[in-house]
Scaffold this motif. Sequence first.
Motif, PDB file in Angstrom:
ATOM      1  N   ALA A   1      45.373  82.249  57.154  1.00 39.82           N
ATOM      2  CA  ALA A   1      46.339  83.144  57.812  1.00 39.82           C
ATOM      3  C   ALA A   1      46.989  82.457  58.990  1.00 39.82           C
ATOM      4  CB  ALA A   1      45.628  84.419  58.253  1.00 39.82           C
ATOM      5  N   SER A   2      46.222  81.675  59.732  1.00 37.14           N
ATOM      6  CA  SER A   2      46.775  80.960  60.882  1.00 37.14           C
ATOM      7  C   SER A   2      47.799  79.934  60.436  1.00 37.14           C
ATOM      8  CB  SER A   2      45.635  80.279  61.651  1.00 37.14           C
ATOM      9  OG  SER A   2      46.158  79.492  62.704  1.00 37.14           O
ATOM     10  N   VAL A   3      47.501  79.196  59.424  1.00 39.27           N
ATOM     11  CA  VAL A   3      48.445  78.183  58.924  1.00 39.27           C
ATOM     12  C   VAL A   3      49.696  78.858  58.390  1.00 39.27           C
ATOM     13  CG1 VAL A   3      48.771  76.432  57.152  1.00 39.27           C
ATOM     14  CG2 VAL A   3      46.636  76.508  58.423  1.00 39.27           C
ATOM     15  N   SER A   4      49.585  80.018  57.754  1.00 40.11           N
ATOM     16  CA  SER A   4      50.744  80.734  57.223  1.00 40.11           C
ATOM     17  C   SER A   4      51.670  81.176  58.350  1.00 40.11           C
ATOM     18  CB  SER A   4      50.278  81.951  56.412  1.00 40.11           C
ATOM     19  OG  SER A   4      49.514  81.538  55.304  1.00 40.11           O
ATOM     20  N   ARG A   5      51.089  81.603  59.493  1.00 35.56           N
ATOM     21  CA  ARG A   5      51.920  82.016  60.605  1.00 35.56           C
ATOM     22  C   ARG A   5      52.669  80.820  61.192  1.00 35.56           C
ATOM     23  NH1 ARG A   5      47.270  85.194  61.580  1.00 35.56           N
ATOM     24  NH2 ARG A   5      46.488  83.634  63.059  1.00 35.56           N
ATOM     25  N   VAL A   6      52.023  79.707  61.302  1.00 31.97           N
ATOM     26  CA  VAL A   6      52.699  78.507  61.817  1.00 31.97           C
ATOM     27  C   VAL A   6      53.816  78.102  60.890  1.00 31.97           C
ATOM     28  CG1 VAL A   6      52.396  76.085  62.367  1.00 31.97           C
ATOM     29  CG2 VAL A   6      50.666  77.746  63.067  1.00 31.97           C
ATOM     30  N   LEU A   7      53.600  78.162  59.609  1.00 33.35           N
ATOM     31  CA  LEU A   7      54.613  77.765  58.632  1.00 33.35           C
ATOM     32  C   LEU A   7      55.803  78.702  58.697  1.00 33.35           C
ATOM     33  CD1 LEU A   7      55.434  75.942  56.276  1.00 33.35           C
ATOM     34  CD2 LEU A   7      54.191  77.481  54.729  1.00 33.35           C
ATOM     35  N   ALA A   8      55.523  79.996  58.849  1.00 30.82           N
ATOM     36  CA  ALA A   8      56.627  80.962  58.923  1.00 30.82           C
ATOM     37  C   ALA A   8      57.437  80.758  60.193  1.00 30.82           C
ATOM     38  CB  ALA A   8      56.069  82.385  58.859  1.00 30.82           C
ATOM     39  N   ALA A   9      56.779  80.340  61.271  1.00 32.18           N
ATOM     40  CA  ALA A   9      57.490  80.149  62.531  1.00 32.18           C
ATOM     41  C   ALA A   9      58.460  78.987  62.467  1.00 32.18           C
ATOM     42  CB  ALA A   9      56.480  79.936  63.665  1.00 32.18           C
ATOM     43  N   VAL A  10      58.112  77.978  61.763  1.00 29.34           N
ATOM     44  CA  VAL A  10      58.993  76.798  61.702  1.00 29.34           C
ATOM     45  C   VAL A  10      59.901  76.826  60.492  1.00 29.34           C
ATOM     46  CG1 VAL A  10      57.330  75.399  62.942  1.00 29.34           C
ATOM     47  CG2 VAL A  10      57.248  75.456  60.448  1.00 29.34           C
ATOM     48  N   SER A  11      59.853  77.837  59.671  1.00 24.08           N
ATOM     49  CA  SER A  11      60.679  77.884  58.461  1.00 24.08           C
ATOM     50  C   SER A  11      62.106  78.234  58.822  1.00 24.08           C
ATOM     51  CB  SER A  11      60.090  78.911  57.485  1.00 24.08           C
ATOM     52  OG  SER A  11      60.939  79.038  56.365  1.00 24.08           O
ATOM     53  N   TYR A  12      63.070  77.588  58.129  1.00 21.82           N
ATOM     54  CA  TYR A  12      64.486  77.861  58.387  1.00 21.82           C
ATOM     55  C   TYR A  12      64.865  79.239  57.900  1.00 21.82           C
ATOM     56  CZ  TYR A  12      65.623  77.200  53.438  1.00 21.82           C
ATOM     57  OH  TYR A  12      65.717  77.330  52.084  1.00 21.82           O
ATOM     58  N   GLU A  13      64.060  79.839  57.020  1.00 22.32           N
ATOM     59  CA  GLU A  13      64.401  81.171  56.531  1.00 22.32           C
ATOM     60  C   GLU A  13      64.304  82.205  57.659  1.00 22.32           C
ATOM     61  OE1 GLU A  13      61.792  81.821  53.316  1.00 22.32           O
ATOM     62  OE2 GLU A  13      62.917  80.533  51.907  1.00 22.32           O
TER      63      GLU A  13
ATOM     64  N   LEU B   1      33.724  82.265  53.097  1.00 17.38           N
ATOM     65  CA  LEU B   1      34.993  82.834  52.611  1.00 17.38           C
ATOM     66  C   LEU B   1      35.792  83.456  53.749  1.00 17.38           C
ATOM     67  CD1 LEU B   1      33.870  84.490  49.239  1.00 17.38           C
ATOM     68  CD2 LEU B   1      35.259  82.432  49.542  1.00 17.38           C
ATOM     69  N   THR B   2      35.104  84.144  54.671  1.00 21.12           N
ATOM     70  CA  THR B   2      35.800  84.770  55.810  1.00 21.12           C
ATOM     71  C   THR B   2      36.452  83.698  56.668  1.00 21.12           C
ATOM     72  OG1 THR B   2      34.214  86.590  55.795  1.00 21.12           O
ATOM     73  CG2 THR B   2      35.492  86.264  57.807  1.00 21.12           C
ATOM     74  N   ASP B   3      35.734  82.636  56.945  1.00 21.22           N
ATOM     75  CA  ASP B   3      36.278  81.538  57.763  1.00 21.22           C
ATOM     76  C   ASP B   3      37.497  80.928  57.102  1.00 21.22           C
ATOM     77  OD1 ASP B   3      36.061  79.567  59.989  1.00 21.22           O
ATOM     78  OD2 ASP B   3      35.646  78.199  58.303  1.00 21.22           O
ATOM     79  N   ARG B   4      37.442  80.700  55.781  1.00 22.93           N
ATOM     80  CA  ARG B   4      38.585  80.090  55.079  1.00 22.93           C
ATOM     81  C   ARG B   4      39.790  81.014  55.078  1.00 22.93           C
ATOM     82  NH1 ARG B   4      35.694  76.471  55.730  1.00 22.93           N
ATOM     83  NH2 ARG B   4      35.020  74.848  54.239  1.00 22.93           N
ATOM     84  N   GLN B   5      39.595  82.299  54.964  1.00 18.49           N
ATOM     85  CA  GLN B   5      40.720  83.245  54.969  1.00 18.49           C
ATOM     86  C   GLN B   5      41.402  83.264  56.330  1.00 18.49           C
ATOM     87  OE1 GLN B   5      38.975  86.962  53.757  1.00 18.49           O
ATOM     88  NE2 GLN B   5      38.930  86.387  51.560  1.00 18.49           N
ATOM     89  N   ALA B   6      40.609  83.193  57.401  1.00 19.14           N
ATOM     90  CA  ALA B   6      41.195  83.186  58.751  1.00 19.14           C
ATOM     91  C   ALA B   6      42.020  81.931  58.959  1.00 19.14           C
ATOM     92  CB  ALA B   6      40.080  83.284  59.792  1.00 19.14           C
ATOM     93  N   ARG B   7      41.519  80.792  58.543  1.00 15.75           N
ATOM     94  CA  ARG B   7      42.264  79.540  58.695  1.00 15.75           C
ATOM     95  C   ARG B   7      43.549  79.565  57.880  1.00 15.75           C
ATOM     96  NH1 ARG B   7      38.420  74.564  57.650  1.00 15.75           N
ATOM     97  NH2 ARG B   7      40.427  73.526  58.136  1.00 15.75           N
TER      98      ARG B   7
END
Length: 481
Positions: free
Chosen positions: A396-408, A388-394
């Motif tokens: 969070a990383s994907v969420s940061r990448v998505l936020a970086a490329v979001s037009y918002e 569960l810890t490993d999945r949560q870390a992965r």
Amino acid sequence: MSEQQPGAAVGNIREYSVSELSGAVKRTIEDAFGLVRVKGELGRVTRAASGHMYLDLKDEKSVISGVMWKGMAARLSINPEQGMEVVATGRMSTFPGQSRYQLIIDTLEPAGVGALMALFEERKKKLAAEGLFAPERKKPLPFLPEVIGVVTSPSGAVIRDILHRLRERFPRHVIVWPTLVQGRGAEEKIAAAIEGFNKLKPDGDVPRPDVLIVARGGGSLEDLWCFNEEVVARAAAASDIPLVSAVGHETDTTLIDYVADRRAPTPTAAAEIAVPVRSELLSELLNKERRFTGSAVRLIETRKAALQSASRGFGRPEDILGAATQRLDRAADGLRSGLRARLDNALTSLARASGRLTPNLLAAGFAMRENHIAAAWSRVSDRTERLLTDRQARLASVSRVLAAVSYENVLERGFALVRDEGGGLIRRSSDAAGSRGGEIQFADGARGFRFDALAGEKRPKKEPAKSKAKKTPPRQQRLFD
């Protein structure tokens, strides 16, 4: 002249006995008519078993009985028949036993066709031309009728003969329609009786007969003439019920005989025609039963013999199954021995094991199993937590990448999205050509607007009014200047 007393006259008359008077009459007639020739029409003609012939000679007014002895009758060149006109030669005599005179005939010669027979032949031809005698119109008689209708005189011997013969052969239900069978008006009554039987309903109070018998005993042509009348012949021909004519003796022939479905020579023969013999039917039934039983037995015997013959080709069952039976017996014995040995071993092992199963040993075994289960559960929990810890870390990383490329995020830095009336993006001022309005999306939402001039046109710059307020160019103007 003195008056004669009646008693004296009677006393002078000769007193005869009956036989003396009959003999005197006989001699007188034979002497007076020792040889005569008589012309007339033959009425009744009967041949006795003795060979003598008895007949009637008649004309329109009178009838004379005649007899021809056996020797004379045997030499006749003709066959005397009723209605034939003849000339008889012989001598007159009497028959004292019946106080009757008669003609003792020596010779008999034909003299032409009689008037009655001529009328008979004329009617016969007429009805035959109408098709009343045709064989195809005659109906078959039922094999065993339930009800028999009889048209005859109720007081004569005919009905007794018919009933007697029916009782002998096969008793049936008989309905008698009483009627005249001779004399004036008899033909209408006979025809009415035939029609009356046909009008009965099958389910009525009086059952409708299955067959009719029209019967009368023998007699002269005049006696039977009512059965030669057209009204009787046509009623018989129109009958829907099969009809048997039984008029007179075998030598008597009337018109009803030709139109009837069946002619019987005598009334007794009519009863024999109407029903079969019950005893013969029973005998035939028993005979067929015996034949059927015999055929069945022979069939079974034939099949049995064929089966036995075929079985010899297969051999005896014990020869075929003997070896297999022995093997089965040995296998069964081995199976019982093996099962018994296996059971003994199992009981021995169970006894050994049960000696070691003490309470302390069972408690130690249960404690060991609990420790194994607790250790396994701890390993499962640790692995699940790491996963569960490993999945949560992965995530969070994907969420940061998505936020970086979001037009918002770009909108948060002060940019905005411009869409036309149809929702399409406007990237250049030329894309806004022809649009009168659209939508601008900021970081906190979308706002509608209208263009004041065509996209791409330069607006003259106005001097800003002097004011102490902070000068802020309109957002729309900043976008398109």
